[in-house]
Design an enzyme around this catalytic site. Structure first.
Site, short mmCIF file in Angstrom:
data_model
loop_
_atom_site.label_atom_id
_atom_site.label_comp_id
_atom_site.label_asym_id
_atom_site.label_seq_id
_atom_site.Cartn_x
_atom_site.Cartn_y
_atom_site.Cartn_z
N CYS A 2 0.84 -1.21 0.00
CA CYS A 2 0.00 0.00 0.00
C CYS A 2 0.87 1.26 0.00
O CYS A 2 2.00 1.24 0.48
CB CYS A 2 -0.86 0.02 1.24
SG CYS A 2 -1.87 -1.45 1.42
N ARG A 27 5.25 -0.01 -6.15
CA ARG A 27 5.23 -0.88 -4.97
C ARG A 27 4.17 -1.97 -5.08
O ARG A 27 4.19 -2.92 -4.32
CB ARG A 27 4.98 -0.04 -3.72
CG ARG A 27 6.10 0.95 -3.45
CD ARG A 27 5.69 1.95 -2.39
NE ARG A 27 5.55 1.30 -1.10
CZ ARG A 27 6.50 1.23 -0.19
NH1 ARG A 27 7.68 1.79 -0.45
NH2 ARG A 27 6.31 0.65 0.95
N ASN A 103 -1.72 1.99 6.05
CA ASN A 103 -0.84 0.90 5.58
C ASN A 103 -0.61 -0.03 6.75
O ASN A 103 -0.47 0.43 7.89
CB ASN A 103 0.53 1.44 5.15
CG ASN A 103 0.49 2.07 3.79
OD1 ASN A 103 -0.57 2.19 3.17
ND2 ASN A 103 1.65 2.50 3.31
N GLU A 487 17.53 -18.01 -8.06
CA GLU A 487 17.23 -16.62 -8.40
C GLU A 487 16.72 -16.51 -9.85
O GLU A 487 15.77 -15.79 -10.13
CB GLU A 487 18.48 -15.75 -8.18
CG GLU A 487 18.35 -14.28 -8.56
CD GLU A 487 17.23 -13.54 -7.84
OE1 GLU A 487 16.65 -14.06 -6.89
OE2 GLU A 487 16.93 -12.41 -8.29
N LYS A 491 13.06 -15.09 -10.80
CA LYS A 491 12.85 -13.97 -11.73
C LYS A 491 11.83 -14.36 -12.79
O LYS A 491 10.91 -13.60 -13.09
CB LYS A 491 14.15 -13.57 -12.46
CG LYS A 491 15.18 -12.80 -11.69
CD LYS A 491 14.80 -11.38 -11.36
CE LYS A 491 14.01 -11.28 -10.11
NZ LYS A 491 14.69 -11.30 -8.83
N GLU A 494 8.16 -14.79 -11.36
CA GLU A 494 7.44 -13.61 -10.87
C GLU A 494 7.02 -12.66 -11.99
O GLU A 494 6.01 -11.99 -11.84
CB GLU A 494 8.19 -12.90 -9.74
CG GLU A 494 9.46 -12.16 -10.09
CD GLU A 494 10.06 -11.47 -8.86
OE1 GLU A 494 11.29 -11.32 -8.84
OE2 GLU A 494 9.32 -11.07 -7.95
N HIS A 510 16.85 -37.57 -7.55
CA HIS A 510 16.10 -37.99 -6.37
C HIS A 510 14.62 -37.60 -6.48
O HIS A 510 13.91 -37.55 -5.48
CB HIS A 510 16.72 -37.39 -5.10
CG HIS A 510 18.13 -37.84 -4.89
ND1 HIS A 510 18.46 -39.12 -4.54
CD2 HIS A 510 19.31 -37.19 -5.06
CE1 HIS A 510 19.78 -39.25 -4.46
NE2 HIS A 510 20.32 -38.09 -4.78
N LYS A 609 6.46 -4.35 -4.24
CA LYS A 609 7.90 -4.09 -4.16
C LYS A 609 8.42 -4.26 -2.74
O LYS A 609 9.49 -4.79 -2.52
CB LYS A 609 8.21 -2.68 -4.69
CG LYS A 609 9.70 -2.36 -4.73
CD LYS A 609 10.44 -3.24 -5.73
CE LYS A 609 11.92 -3.04 -5.72
NZ LYS A 609 12.62 -4.16 -6.38
O1 M6R Z 1 13.08 -5.66 0.17
P1 M6R Z 1 13.52 -7.08 0.41
O2 M6R Z 1 14.81 -7.41 -0.22
O3 M6R Z 1 13.49 -7.45 1.87
O4 M6R Z 1 12.41 -7.95 -0.31
C1 M6R Z 1 12.41 -9.34 -0.22
C2 M6R Z 1 11.55 -9.95 -1.29
O5 M6R Z 1 10.22 -9.54 -1.13
C3 M6R Z 1 12.02 -9.58 -2.70
O6 M6R Z 1 13.35 -9.92 -2.90
C4 M6R Z 1 11.16 -10.26 -3.78
O7 M6R Z 1 11.38 -11.63 -3.74
C5 M6R Z 1 11.48 -9.66 -5.14
N1 M6R Z 1 10.27 -9.34 -5.82
C6 M6R Z 1 12.25 -10.56 -6.01
O8 M6R Z 1 12.44 -10.06 -7.28
#
Ligand code: M6R
Length: 614
Positions: A2, A27, A103, A487, A491, A494, A510, A609
């Protein structure tokens, strides 16, 4: 998550609110609304979906609010109740004279709601926020003082929140408060701005103050009064923010994500500046406030983080254990906070977070701090709540990251871990100087190598096009690049919503190998070094099951041509530094697939975000 914006001054409030909300769009949110003080009443306008829907709604009513110079605005990321107009903020009390945005989560909202319903309140939404509106209105009826009503009500709220409140009895006053959620107040000439994050206000003023937990700010165009939870006056600490509005521009790139991927060479340079002069100089890390004796005595480290930051932490574990010989545990913050953790003053606890606001990580580090551990925070936001909890603060200098998918902040976090691991190894004398020198030498060459990857994306784009129709995607690696595989998969899933998973290649046989057939892409992160041969044979096992094979490699091994359908080559680099070189093509594959599929790259569905709820 928010977003909050508030304005009181002389300009058209609706314009400032919409502009501020736009700056917070990155965000993530699913509805939006504003409340503005008009002649003799507060008017509320809301819409589901993107801000353009709210803009359309406002166009229909422009005459009602065009002279208003005070208001509050909100983008909501649904937690309690679906994203509907009724659940969108602002919420009002039953008579409509008090409006509020919020928020966070009021955790005891059910008890408060039952109590308020008994007293005759009618609820129109499913939110915890509406409870706060009615509850503050009740306190106002008792005190006839908005500041006092907010102060008394917040004492009874449990959970994390940032609140902005306005009341019809006040022509030009907004009252704001917060606990465990960010809130900043910006000061202009004859005007004040309130926001949950700096980008919303930076265009208008750089002079700002972060509210501390439980403080209540009462703001008019020409004044701000700040009190503590007990009603006593609080010290106001306005400062000049080190931010530039230009940071939020796409600079000609189609998406923020692509721009941020391309910023990585500079991010690496920024992180080396002042810390690594030459390979023969020791790393300078004044940010680490542990004495050399404390560092030498350390026998355990815990690293806590979420999402992409958790993957950076896994690379950090590999580096610290290898170079410093200290046992490191890495854990998702959301798991760490719900079990009995063994932490004390002999444990160094490292929190990693791009935003510095992630609720799970914030709670975890507070728990560890309460047990007496030294808290080292690695964050891109030295102005964040986590930074304020830090005993040692390592700021990663990636610049603001707008795209929900973290890219440059990941590279920056990796840089922090390289520097930290070398720094600790040098203090403790745990690794041969020649090994550390060669690592430092190559660290300084990294920006050019990343530039080379970014300048040669033809094969990456071709690969993205070829595999964009897939429903599943497997990434495999071993050793220091296992986090790279995780990672890369994160990526892709998401931003393209493809079911992507990263595996330790040795684990394929396994279980996961059962899924392999001619439809399944398997990407092997085959970087030269200790596990290269092992990973090659794991890749052969996958090929034998007819999987569609992709290699990401710095090797010229002729065997690869037979084994893989697609080969993405990256510059040669020593194994320890390969996670940085290898992750760039994976970020790009995810980007190009999502772009090819026409997805909302910078604001993927359901994501935010910064995740400020547990
Ligand atoms: O702000 P942070 O690094 O604590 O956030 C952690 C995760 O929410 C963040 O890395 C999320 O997985 C990203 N969207 C990945 O791209």
């Amino acid at each position: 998550m928010c977003g909050i914006v508030g304005y009181v001054g002389f300009r058209a409030a609706a314009d400032i609110l919409l502009d501020g909300l736009e700056q917070l769009e990155y965000r993530g949110y699913d509805s939006a609304g504003i409340a503005v003080k008009c002649e003799d009443e507060i008017k509320v306008y809301k819409a589901v979906g993107k801000l353009k829907n709210l803009r359309e709604e406002l166009k229909l009513h422009i005459k009602e609010f065009q002279n208003s110079t005070m208001g509050i605005g909100h983008t909501r990321w649904a937690t309690h109740g679906a994203p509907t107009v009724l659940n969108a903020h602002p919420h009002t009390c039953n008579c409509g004279s008090l409006a509020l945005i919020h928020n966070g989560i009021i955790e005891n909202y059910k008890e408060l709601k039952t109590q308020l319903e008994k007293e005759g309140c009618i609820f129109r939404s499913q939110t915890d926020t509406e409870v706060a509106a009615h509850f503050i209105a009740k306190k106002y009826a008792q005190t006839h003082d908005l500041t006092e009503a907010v102060r008394l009500a917040s004492k009874e709220f449990e959970g994390a929140y940032a609140l902005c409140v306005m009341h019809n009895d006040y022509k030009n006053t907004i009252v704001a408060t917060k606990r465990n959620a960010p809130m900043v107040v910006g000061e202009g000439e004859g005007e004040y701005f309130i926001a949950s994050d700096v980008p919303a206000i930076i265009k208008y003023t750089k002079k700002a103050m972060y509210l501390s937990d439980n403080q209540v700010a009462t703001i008019t165009p020409n004044s701000i009064k700040l009190i503590n939870a007990d009603g006593s006056d609080a010290v106001q600490k306005f400062e000049l923010l080190p931010w530039e509005p230009v940071a939020l521009s796409k600079m000609g790139y189609k998406h923020f994500m692509l721009k941020e991927i391309h910023e990585q060479p500079d991010v690496i340079r920024n992180n080396l500046t002042g810390k690594l002069k030459t390979a023969s100089d020791p790393v300078v890390l004044d940010e680490v406030k542990l004495t050399k004796e404390n560092l030498k005595d350390l026998n355990r480290i815990q690293i806590i983080a979420c999402g992409t930051s958790l993957h950076a932490a896994m690379v950090g574990k590999y580096l610290i254990e290898t170079f410093c010989g200290i046992a490191v545990d890495v854990e998702a913050s959301s798991e760490y906070i719900y079990r009995k953790t063994v932490t004390d003053k002999h444990t160094l606890v490292i929190g990693v977070s791009q935003s510095g606001e992630t609720a799970d990580t914030l709670t975890a580090i507070k728990q560890a701090k309460a047990k007496g551990s030294h808290i080292l925070i690695i964050t891109n936001r030295p102005d964040s709540a986590m930074a304020r909890e830090a005993d040692s603060l390592v700021a990663v200098n990636a610049g603001i990251e707008v795209s929900v998918a973290a890219t440059k902040s990941y590279t920056a976090q990796l840089m922090a871990f390289y520097l930290l691991a070398i720094y600790m190894a040098e203090v403790k004398g745990t690794t041969d100087t020649s090994i550390l020198q060669s690592l430092k030498n190559e660290l300084m060459l990294l920006p050019q190598k990343v530039e080379q990857v970014l300048a040669n994306t033809d094969e990456i784009q071709k690969c993205a096009r070829n595999y964009s129709g897939t429903k599943d995607f497997i990434y495999v690696a071993r050793g220091i690049n296992l986090p790279t595989a995780l990672e890369g998969a994160l990526k892709l899933k998401e931003i393209s919503y493809i079911n992507a998973t990263g595996y330790a290649a040795g684990e394929l046989k396994h279980g996961p190998i059962a899924m392999l057939d001619e439809t399944m892409p398997v990407l092997s992160i085959l970087m030269k070094g200790t596990v290269y041969d092992k990973l090659l044979s794991n890749s052969e096992e996958a090929r034998a099951r007819n999987a569609r094979m992709i290699a990401l490699t710095n090797s010229n091994d002729p065997k690869l041509e037979e084994l893989f359908d697609c080969i993405i080559r990256v510059p040669d680099v020593q194994e320890f530094l390969s996670p940085i070189i290898a992750v760039i093509p994976l970020q790009l594959i995810a980007y190009y697939i999502a772009e090819f599929l026409g997805k909302d790259v910078d604001q993927p569905r359901n994501l935010a975000k910064s995740v400020t709820v547990e």
